[in-house]
Design a protein around this motif. Structure first.
Motif, mmCIF file in Angstrom:
data_model
loop_
_atom_site.group_PDB
_atom_site.id
_atom_site.type_symbol
_atom_site.label_atom_id
_atom_site.label_comp_id
_atom_site.label_asym_id
_atom_site.label_seq_id
_atom_site.Cartn_x
_atom_site.Cartn_y
_atom_site.Cartn_z
ATOM 1 N N SER A 107 40.900 39.111 37.584
ATOM 2 C CA SER A 107 41.262 38.130 38.468
ATOM 3 C C SER A 107 40.058 37.694 39.112
ATOM 4 O O SER A 107 39.817 36.735 39.739
ATOM 5 N N SER A 108 38.818 38.408 39.451
ATOM 6 C CA SER A 108 37.298 38.241 39.328
ATOM 7 C C SER A 108 37.216 37.097 39.291
ATOM 8 O O SER A 108 35.735 36.548 39.889
ATOM 9 N N ALA A 151 38.792 34.171 40.231
ATOM 10 C CA ALA A 151 38.658 34.420 42.330
ATOM 11 C C ALA A 151 37.170 33.097 42.079
ATOM 12 O O ALA A 151 37.773 32.196 43.338
ATOM 13 N N GLN A 158 37.522 40.277 43.679
ATOM 14 C CA GLN A 158 38.529 40.838 44.138
ATOM 15 C C GLN A 158 37.971 42.442 44.131
ATOM 16 O O GLN A 158 37.719 43.198 43.458
#
Length: 297
Positions: A133-134, A137, A145
């Protein structure tokens, strides 16, 4: 609890701290009620009640909540297309290691709270989800995250352990992310209200850690040294923020957090005492001789 802005004239005022304690009192009262649903929502209800009371007491500025857009989609690459510089990559690598360490600690704490076994595979999957997810992002203008300790506290306080609830919460957060008005509303909540509720959340995280540490066998001196040194190292940046001021920036980034300092020392000492052959072999022969002697007698 003191107000959130140490430059403000009301920093640490009796009114600010009293409002925080009032919010804390609401949390405690709600948790004394027999209804399980109310106890699970005690944090949220206390924040709403505390914010309402704060409004009538003259705290907070809600005049900007209705101004601006109500619905807005994120701009892709709002800060421009990515550029790659070695110094920035190394700095972010250190930050990533800190975040991964904190995520690992939070996964272990949640596993202890919900009563499930946390093995290497589960930790690896959790860290992978964080990093995956990072990676996406920044496309939407967001940051890396991180698994925050407040969320661990919410699991402990509410007792809600279902992953479906967590998934539904994630969907709700996505919807709220498209509503700037909600961001302005949350930003208008007085800091003492959040501080009063946060006192319970962070305290529950500490209680979960104490419960985990209570399972350790302290008759083994190695375990005592690991825990004592790691906890002491973690207290250093909390007690004195300037302790690492004269060290390189990467050292300051790595050890500025008490959580990351504690985790790093605990992991390194555990490797030193329990996984390096030279240290393990120094104690094993003695134990074997003791057992053989007793068997002979």
């Amino acid at each position: 609890m003191m107000g959130g802005n140490d430059k403000a004239p009301d920093w640490g005022s009796v009114e600010n701290i009293s409002l925080a304690l009032l919010t804390l009192g609401i949390v405690i009262v709600l948790n004394m009620l027999p209804q399980a649903s109310i106890r699970r929502l005690s944090i949220l209800l206390a924040i709403v009640a505390g914010t309402t009371l704060a409004y009538f007491m003259g705290f907070g500025d809600f005049s900007q909540v209705s101004s601006g857009a109500w619905l807005q989609f994120p701009h892709l690459f709002a800060f421009g297309l990515p550029t790659f510089e070695l110094s920035a990559i190394l700095s972010m690598l250190i930050v990533t290691l800190v975040i991964m360490t904190e995520t690992t600690a939070d996964i272990i704490a949640v596993g202890d709270i919900v009563g499930t076994e946390v093995d290497a595979k589960r930790i690896a999957n959790g860290v992978r989800a964080d990093m995956f997810s990072s990676a996406f992002a920044p496309i939407f203008g967001s940051f890396m995250q991180s698994a925050f300790a407040q969320n661990v506290g919410l699991v402990a306080i509410t007792g809600i352990k279902s992953r479906f609830v967590v998934a539904a919460g994630g969907f709700i957060l996505i919807v709220l992310g498209l509503l700037p008005i909600m961001g302005r509303l949350i930003a208008a909540i007085p800091m003492p209200v959040l501080g009063g509720a946060g006192l319970v959340l962070f305290g529950s995280v500490a209680a979960s850690g104490i419960r985990t540490l209570a399972k350790i066998n302290y008759t083994d001196q190695k375990n005592l040294i690991i825990v004592a040194t790691a906890l002491s190292a973690g207290m250093i940046p909390i007690i004195n923020h300037e302790f690492y001021a004269h060290f390189p920036v990467w050292v300051q980034t790595l050890f500025h957090s008490g959580i990351s300092s504690t985790c790093i020392f605990a992991i390194l000492l555990n490797l030193l005492f329990n996984h390096f052959p030279s240290f393990r072999s120094s104690t094993t022969p003695h134990l074997n001789r003791t057992v053989n002697t007793r068997n002979t007698h």
